[in-house]
Design a protein around this motif. Structure first.
Motif, mmCIF file in Angstrom:
data_model
loop_
_atom_site.group_PDB
_atom_site.id
_atom_site.type_symbol
_atom_site.label_atom_id
_atom_site.label_comp_id
_atom_site.label_asym_id
_atom_site.label_seq_id
_atom_site.Cartn_x
_atom_site.Cartn_y
_atom_site.Cartn_z
ATOM 1 N N HIS A 1 0.005 1.676 -5.667
ATOM 2 C CA HIS A 1 -0.664 1.244 -4.442
ATOM 3 C C HIS A 1 -1.213 -0.184 -4.557
ATOM 4 C CE1 HIS A 1 -2.943 2.484 -0.709
ATOM 5 N NE2 HIS A 1 -3.528 1.341 -1.028
ATOM 6 N N GLY B 1 0.817 -1.209 0.000
ATOM 7 C CA GLY B 1 0.000 0.000 0.000
ATOM 8 C C GLY B 1 0.846 1.253 0.000
ATOM 9 N N SER B 2 0.459 2.223 0.811
ATOM 10 C CA SER B 2 1.161 3.512 0.891
ATOM 11 C C SER B 2 2.233 3.446 1.965
ATOM 12 C CB SER B 2 0.167 4.633 1.217
ATOM 13 O OG SER B 2 -0.801 4.755 0.207
ATOM 14 N N GLY C 1 4.215 1.607 -2.399
ATOM 15 C CA GLY C 1 3.438 2.425 -3.317
ATOM 16 C C GLY C 1 3.270 3.841 -2.805
ATOM 17 N N ASP C 2 2.836 4.719 -3.700
ATOM 18 C CA ASP C 2 2.444 6.096 -3.350
ATOM 19 C C ASP C 2 3.573 6.929 -2.752
ATOM 20 O OD1 ASP C 2 -0.049 5.263 -4.175
ATOM 21 O OD2 ASP C 2 -0.877 5.074 -2.154
ATOM 22 N N ASP D 1 8.546 2.204 -6.622
ATOM 23 C CA ASP D 1 7.136 2.517 -6.373
ATOM 24 C C ASP D 1 6.300 1.716 -7.361
ATOM 25 O OD1 ASP D 1 4.580 3.567 -6.154
ATOM 26 O OD2 ASP D 1 5.272 5.621 -5.868
#
Length: 360
Positions: free
Chosen positions: A325, A284-285, A303-304, A322
């Protein structure tokens, strides 16, 4: 089986107490008193997922991402999150969210991402502090401590991950003098008293504190039990994993492996020839956890990531991959489907419905 029984089993596998304090996990739509024979599993509750769930006739939809993050003032048909909640309710489909509770769980999102990238010698980082927690401390005549501990556990205290009834006790001596209007269980008014007592400590979510204190007062033998309620930060789950690759490889080769494994096209910050041996991952983030590993691993996969976070990591010698997400969460979705499938109901795979808003 009934939905309430199923959700107990699901919570035992994925304890909601381990979710981040800001997260919206648990039952968001539905009636615990209904039956649960068919369960769908999805990454996110989109319109396409709702349609597929209705067509499949599922009784419960277990979703990774929360559908309802913000307060809802109306449930009206439409393409909004509240509209999708209305559609599920109208179809008699319950909705249960696991999100960060699954990320930190054994075999969950973080472990699955690390396993997908063949990381070894894993350690954890990135605590996700759960809901507001308190420690309940009371002092009980030693002969009564078991009954009080059981009462507190029955009200929801002492839950730590997969364990229930967890508590600490130490024996000591309680001293007090009953006042003239007291009706003491032990002793008489005006006479100092000494009693063998046990200090009993249990943690509890603040949302069940009222029930826990009520149970304490009812089970405690004293007319006026002494107890303390102390705010604590305790028993966090960890959302990141740090590990090593079997053999070093250039960053560009490692990125190719990541992209093939996760089905994505990653953004990369770092020199392509940089040798990669140590890797950190966050599903995820993961930007808020980058500082925790920057300088201690060769690359962070998550991610993010924003511009400034990437620059800061590079300045400390850590490259960034990266993946986006949703792609970073895909290994966890496969594991979630397996975990739900082991709980006994007919399980429908809706994780294959692409819910990623970005072109890949």
């Amino acid at each position: 089986m009934d939905l309430a029984t199923y959700l107990v089993a699901l919570d035992e596998r994925i304890p909601p107490s381990k979710a981040a304090s800001w997260d919206k996990v648990g039952l968001q739509v539905g009636d615990r008193g209904t039956t649960c024979d068919k369960v769908g599993v999805c990454h996110e509750v989109t319109n396409a997922v709702v349609g597929a769930a209705v067509e499949a006739g599922v009784d419960l939809l277990v979703a990774y991402h929360p559908l309802l993050f913000d307060p809802v003032t109306a449930l009206v048909a439409g393409a909004s999150p509240s509209g999708r909640a209305y559609a599920l309710a109208r179809a008699g489909i319950a909705l249960h969210i696991v999100h960060t509770a699954w990320d930190v769980a054994p075999g969950g999102g973080a472990d699955s991402l690390a396993e997908a990238l063949a990381l070894e010698n894993l350690t954890s980082f990135g605590p996700e502090w759960g809901s507001e927690t308190v420690k309940v401390v009371t002092f009980v005549p030693t002969e009564n401590v078991d009954a009080v501990a059981d009462a507190l556990a029955g009200a929801g205290a002492g839950s730590v991950g997969h364990y229930t009834g967890a508590h600490f006790r130490v024996e000591g001596e309680g001293r007090f003098t009953p006042g003239p209007h007291a009706d003491p269980t032990i002793g008489v008014p005006g006479v100092p008293e000494s009693v063998p007592e046990t200090r009993l400590e249990m943690i509890a979510s603040k949302r069940v504190l009222g029930a826990v204190v009520t149970a304490l007062v009812e089970a405690h033998p004293y007319e006026e039990p002494a107890y303390d309620i102390v705010a604590v930060s305790a028993n966090a789950g960890f959302i990141g994993r740090r590990g090593s690759r079997t053999a070093p490889q250039p960053l560009d080769e490692f990125v190719a492996l990541v992209d093939e494994t996760l089905g994505t096209r990653s953004r990369v910050a770092g020199v392509g020839t940089k040798e990669i041996s140590s890797v950190a991952v966050v599903p995820g983030s993961g930007g808020s956890f980058a500082a925790a590993v920057a300088g201690s691993v060769d690359v962070l996969v998550t991610g993010d990531i924003n511009h400034h976070t990437a620059q800061a990591a590079l300045s400390r010698g850590t490259a960034i991959v990266d993946t986006g997400h949703a792609p970073s969460e895909r290994p966890g979705m496969k594991s979630l489907l397996r975990a739900v499938g082991e709980l006994g109901c007919d399980t429908i795979d809706l994780t294959t419905i692409n819910t990623n808003p970005w072109r890949e």
